[in-house]
Scaffold this motif. Structure first.
Motif, PDB file in Angstrom:
ATOM      1  N   LYS A   1      -4.252   0.918 -15.867  1.00 51.23           N
ATOM      2  CA  LYS A   1      -3.156   1.395 -15.018  1.00 51.23           C
ATOM      3  C   LYS A   1      -2.290   0.199 -14.629  1.00 51.23           C
ATOM      4  O   LYS A   1      -2.223  -0.211 -13.454  1.00 51.23           O
TER       5      LYS A   1
ATOM      6  N   LEU B   1      -8.734   3.142   0.870  1.00 52.84           N
ATOM      7  CA  LEU B   1      -8.150   1.791   0.770  1.00 52.84           C
ATOM      8  C   LEU B   1      -7.223   1.512   1.940  1.00 52.84           C
ATOM      9  O   LEU B   1      -7.213   0.408   2.495  1.00 52.84           O
ATOM     10  N   VAL B   2      -6.453   2.526   2.312  1.00 50.42           N
ATOM     11  CA  VAL B   2      -5.516   2.352   3.432  1.00 50.42           C
ATOM     12  C   VAL B   2      -6.279   2.134   4.740  1.00 50.42           C
ATOM     13  O   VAL B   2      -5.953   1.231   5.527  1.00 50.42           O
TER      14      VAL B   2
ATOM     15  N   ALA C   1     -10.421   6.755 -10.187  1.00 49.06           N
ATOM     16  CA  ALA C   1     -10.231   5.505  -9.449  1.00 49.06           C
ATOM     17  C   ALA C   1      -8.947   4.827  -9.907  1.00 49.06           C
ATOM     18  O   ALA C   1      -8.427   5.108 -10.985  1.00 49.06           O
ATOM     19  N   LEU C   2      -8.442   3.913  -9.069  1.00 51.72           N
ATOM     20  CA  LEU C   2      -7.325   3.085  -9.520  1.00 51.72           C
ATOM     21  C   LEU C   2      -7.782   2.245 -10.702  1.00 51.72           C
ATOM     22  O   LEU C   2      -7.046   2.017 -11.650  1.00 51.72           O
TER      23      LEU C   2
ATOM     24  N   LEU D   1      -7.337   6.539  -2.306  1.00 53.42           N
ATOM     25  CA  LEU D   1      -6.216   5.817  -1.700  1.00 53.42           C
ATOM     26  C   LEU D   1      -6.362   5.772  -0.187  1.00 53.42           C
ATOM     27  O   LEU D   1      -6.125   4.734   0.442  1.00 53.42           O
TER      28      LEU D   1
ATOM     29  N   ASN E   1       1.778   7.414  -6.469  1.00 52.81           N
ATOM     30  CA  ASN E   1       0.426   7.653  -6.978  1.00 52.81           C
ATOM     31  C   ASN E   1       0.332   8.740  -8.040  1.00 52.81           C
ATOM     32  O   ASN E   1      -0.387   8.597  -9.027  1.00 52.81           O
TER      33      ASN E   1
ATOM     34  N   ARG F   1     -14.043  -5.962  -2.583  1.00 48.94           N
ATOM     35  CA  ARG F   1     -14.168  -4.765  -1.748  1.00 48.94           C
ATOM     36  C   ARG F   1     -13.429  -3.581  -2.336  1.00 48.94           C
ATOM     37  O   ARG F   1     -13.833  -2.437  -2.130  1.00 48.94           O
ATOM     38  N   LEU F   2     -12.299  -3.849  -3.032  1.00 47.50           N
ATOM     39  CA  LEU F   2     -11.511  -2.751  -3.592  1.00 47.50           C
ATOM     40  C   LEU F   2     -12.363  -1.907  -4.536  1.00 47.50           C
ATOM     41  O   LEU F   2     -12.173  -0.692  -4.644  1.00 47.50           O
TER      42      LEU F   2
ATOM     43  N   LEU G   1       0.834  -1.206   0.000  1.00 53.29           N
ATOM     44  CA  LEU G   1       0.000   0.000   0.000  1.00 53.29           C
ATOM     45  C   LEU G   1       0.869   1.257   0.000  1.00 53.29           C
ATOM     46  O   LEU G   1       0.593   2.218  -0.720  1.00 53.29           O
TER      47      LEU G   1
ATOM     48  N   SER H   1      -6.537  11.105  -4.033  1.00 55.10           N
ATOM     49  CA  SER H   1      -6.010  10.777  -2.702  1.00 55.10           C
ATOM     50  C   SER H   1      -7.103  10.243  -1.764  1.00 55.10           C
ATOM     51  O   SER H   1      -6.827   9.382  -0.926  1.00 55.10           O
TER      52      SER H   1
ATOM     53  N   ASN I   1      -7.857  -1.353   5.088  1.00 53.05           N
ATOM     54  CA  ASN I   1      -6.999  -2.416   4.563  1.00 53.05           C
ATOM     55  C   ASN I   1      -7.020  -3.710   5.368  1.00 53.05           C
ATOM     56  O   ASN I   1      -7.050  -4.791   4.803  1.00 53.05           O
ATOM     57  N   LEU I   2      -7.003  -3.609   6.679  1.00 53.26           N
ATOM     58  CA  LEU I   2      -6.858  -4.842   7.458  1.00 53.26           C
ATOM     59  C   LEU I   2      -8.175  -5.441   7.923  1.00 53.26           C
ATOM     60  O   LEU I   2      -8.192  -6.465   8.609  1.00 53.26           O
ATOM     61  N   GLU I   3      -9.269  -4.840   7.549  1.00 54.75           N
ATOM     62  CA  GLU I   3     -10.557  -5.471   7.840  1.00 54.75           C
ATOM     63  C   GLU I   3     -10.689  -6.755   7.021  1.00 54.75           C
ATOM     64  O   GLU I   3     -10.182  -6.850   5.913  1.00 54.75           O
TER      65      GLU I   3
ATOM     66  N   ALA J   1      -4.725   7.176  -8.316  1.00 58.73           N
ATOM     67  CA  ALA J   1      -6.103   7.527  -7.965  1.00 58.73           C
ATOM     68  C   ALA J   1      -6.128   8.814  -7.161  1.00 58.73           C
ATOM     69  O   ALA J   1      -5.116   9.248  -6.600  1.00 58.73           O
TER      70      ALA J   1
END
Lengths: 339, 339, 339, 339
Positions: A235, D20-21, D205-206, D17, A24, D237-238, A17, D14, D24-26, D12
């Protein structure tokens, strides 16, 4: 509720990440023609110890399988796989949708053998039948088992004798390569198969699989196939950045080691409790056979999938650990094994 | 050398040839829009006792199977068949080439049962797997066996319960319908299946199979599929003329009776000699298990196919009779059974 | 009502029917492995003056086109054809149904040129586009026109330069080869194209097209493709017997000559009446532009197809003659041209 | 070197991003069955103002197009599109690879009209031709142009009259909807088309495209198609997280506004300099026609694509701006326009 359902329940390792965040706002060319993709491909070639392979980064495993297999086969040719193989069971007929039969056979442990393959070849004799052409194996398999180096050499030899292509699905290649019982390296695999892929999705990446084409005859025009099948990520850098991070040092292998370690903690405890397993796995998928009342109890705190009903009292479940599995949860699960 | 290899070794029954000769210089419209096709279709509807079915005449069986099955299924749907079924074994992956998986299962005698089908349905639960949608059976089967009316009703009910289509391959439907043990009629079949075909190639025509679509939902635009798959014969009248000749009286059934009679003469003699059979067949395919030295001896005068090696001494062969099989040859073969 | 709608309105030339009758009760092996097929293939090789070509006999033209083109191309490759080409217009997307794009372009007369082809090649530059690979031409074309030897050499050279395959649809090759303006031979064609077929259906056979594969690289496993696409005729002898009869002397060419002669009688009379044509054809398809009231009048006695509406008063129709067209009817038609 | 080559050169926005950060760990379930996907789908339904649509999130545009179009069509049916349409030009025959022809026609500006469509329908009359069934349009088009509400209503009506499906490719729908000349809303579109997608990849988006299926008849089993074509993202989920971020307030529209604003700054300056354009675009793609020496000069500092050679002196280039385009660079580019 903690999930042992799969190894893609969380996002990505924090280093990945971070790398995405840091890069980015750079501009790069699209569709995998960027410098990150190039660098990651070069890194992978070094790890594989073969400069002349072609490497393509794609988003997901089914996408890689259907793109590669349909590119490698002519219309009358078929793939051979275990009946438990991912392309047979869990890809919604993706291979057939590209026009190719998947010839399947029963195995004990999800692994093909030269004998099984030879039987298929021998029973397909003329133009009224498909022509078996590509052997599909996975390592680790869908049942958590591993191919040894000797076994892979035997498969390679069998394929050469019969003019078959050998293709290895490496969705969980990380877990295979760091297993204690493993004696294969990336370099070995690249010498013994015609193509394989190194799975990122199930080992710490947001997504991403690196397809390695070792056989020169399979390389031509491959980017056309990726685009045609919808797999050319605009991308593309996102794939390059992730694989660079996974392989610029040994992060990929460290993540897999953690997953296996958690799985073996579970396995050890389950063995100690006297339970049996559907297969003997040394990797991050474990298939213990539990009494149904234990499964019921565990289901209150943990989610996991049912693999197979054994009899009216016992059922095999699938427990999957990952780079993100927490040791304290594993210890708690072990505690909860006592009925 | 006399051939028992198949039921399409000769041309056509003389009445069919005569009809082709007599109509030869008439002008007709192309692609099955002629009056002969129309008349033969109307004749068939009467024999089937259902006016509202759609009937299409095609050249060959693989062509019918691939055209119909790919027209009836959506891309994610699969056919279910015995592992001995023609679409699985002897059509070079024609169904898969149209994008559809064939889910197969072992049977004793080439016949599917509701239980076998239900197992397939129950084990295909979600969108990661193909959706089973069409049950493929053949009657008589590839192993010479027959479905009874009760069995076909059971299959029909199983399919209805599970929203499956039931498709019957009638390449050898003539032999089935005139077998002594048979209790099915064309009208029964048309009530119990969604589509089936009446085979001409293996019962006295030069070529030709009549596809009967009974389920209204499968009828729309079907001629597009025939054309797209290359099966729309320019001189479609050739099919109409042949089917008219076969069905304007009972020629079709008489020819099949002769074929079965010859087969049962062989069967009776083989039983008398004390040999066993791979399957119990009452139709024009017989699968006796012979000692290898007998097979060697017979091979000097007769050609036939090997079906399966039983052990080091015994082998099952396939003997096929037809409308054209000569009784004197059958008697001679019976004589030659004495070692 | 006499039909000028097509060249497959009648059955077959009497010699062909006789041959089928005479051989009818002989036993032969199936699927084109019989002696008649072998003999006809050898005959064709001599006519073509190349022993090393591969020849396969199939039932119909769409079947040949879709089987050959899908066998010759890899999944990302496309065919190039005139927008009037049969594969683009009148095969219900058969080529696309095998996965391949047909890139089309406008032409005046149904003929491709090196310039048109080069433009297509030059505008397909990378993996985001299909890769043009096979040039499809027909001779005579769908508009009755012909390729000269010089033109075919130019197409051949253009294809070689661009690594393209050249494929010739010969559904009406007979009419082309016997046209007065023609300077091509079967041997020329076999040297200049990678594959072509010799049409029987539209020149006196009941059905049948002989696919000639000249390019060694396209030969491998071709029978698998025929079977998979449903084109392997069980009684393959029917094709062999017909082609032997057509080519054991010059029947094939005599039949085509008659068809062209009838067409040129029509053409001459139409020119004399002062009418124009959509294209200049020297073969058995003529496209006169008639006033609508003439068309109305002719429609009372003759059936034919409308090709194109020219303006509110004039329409181009298509008149097709064949081996079976009667001279007295042609003369009568000519009489009827006088309004 | 600054790139105006496309709108996916950077990562993407900010906020995306960050989301997503943070998540992330869910742990979430896979394949789009997670709560983020559910929430984003609900958000989109509100924006579209229709609760009963089905929405699926996929990774890329070609993937959406090929999955949807092949799911919506039966095998004999074809799509209709402009010859400049993405499915015709830049998807490597992805639609044909699923078996369907793309019928194309020339347009001035990349936009279809009812007349053009009606011509296609009228010229496809029978089963020898494909059946036109789905009209593919893009908004904004590949040439930067827009459909007005009146135009879309007309297309809708034309499709209804002809029983055609209307499908809108919204890879650049953001730019279309925020253009000053636009009078369409998401709700309008959802009422007028059978399916469309809302593009994320080209608007911050990414990656990610939201396919909206409005027509009930097209909804059934759609997840099977996504899986079969390799488009079901394991960590679905992303996609959910990104679309939630884009649509929980108006970020999606703000990003598109910035892109258009930058494009119109370029356009205004170019107009002022007296240059013409290939098409009149009010969105983030501009196609100025420049003298070749200006192009050469600009190429030293900026990268962009050549769209079309106009004559020996002039060439149309494509300039693309995005959510990430920097105003200072645009101003610098404008300065550099002075030769």
């Amino acid at each position: 509720m903690y999930s042992f359902k799969n190894d893609y329940s969380e996002g990505a390792h924090s280093r990945i990440l971070n790398a995405l965040v840091e890069t980015n706002l750079e501009q790069t060319d699209g569709y995998g023609t960027d410098q990150y993709t190039e660098r990651s491909v070069n890194l992978l070639k070094k790890k594989i110890d073969r400069e002349e392979v072609d490497i393509h980064l794609l988003v997901g495993g089914t996408q890689v399988n259907l793109t590669a297999i349909s590119a490698f086969l002519r219309p009358h040719q078929a793939a051979i796989g275990a009946d438990t193989s991912h392309i047979n069971c869990h890809e919604t007929g993706a291979i057939e949708a590209t026009g190719h039969k998947v010839i399947t056979m029963r195995t004990k442990d999800g692994k093909l053998t030269p004998n099984l393959i030879q039987n298929v070849v021998d029973s397909h004799s003329d133009e009224h039948m498909v022509q078996p052409k590509l052997v599909y194996i996975s390592n680790s398999t869908e049942l958590g088992t591993l191919y040894t180096k000797a076994e892979l050499i035997d498969l390679h030899d069998c394929c050469k004798r019969n003019k078959l292509l050998l293709y290895l699905d490496g969705a969980r290649l990380g877990a295979a390569l760091v297993a204690e019982e493993n004696d294969l390296t990336l370099a070995d695999i690249a010498k013994l198969v015609d193509a394989f892929y190194i799975g990122g999705t199930k080992n710490g990446a947001l997504f991403g699989e690196a397809l390695v084409i070792c056989n020169d005859e399979l390389k031509e025009d491959f980017r056309y196939f990726i685009k045609q099948k919808g797999g050319l990520l605009a991308k593309g850098r996102l794939l390059g950045i992730q694989f660079e991070e996974l392989f610029k040092d040994d992060l990929y292998f460290e993540l897999a080691k953690h997953a296996n370690k958690m799985a073996l903690m579970l396995k050890g405890a389950i063995v100690n409790e006297g339970y049996k397993f559907l297969t003997e796995s040394f990797t991050n998928q474990q298939f213990p056979i539990f009494p149904n009342n234990l499964i019921e109890k565990l289901s209150e705190k943990y989610s996991f999938n049912i693999e197979r009903v054994i009899d009216s009292n016992y059922t095999a479940i699938r427990l999957v650990t990952s780079w993100a599995t927490k040791e304290e949860i594993v210890l708690e699960f072990i505690e909860d094994l006592h009925l």
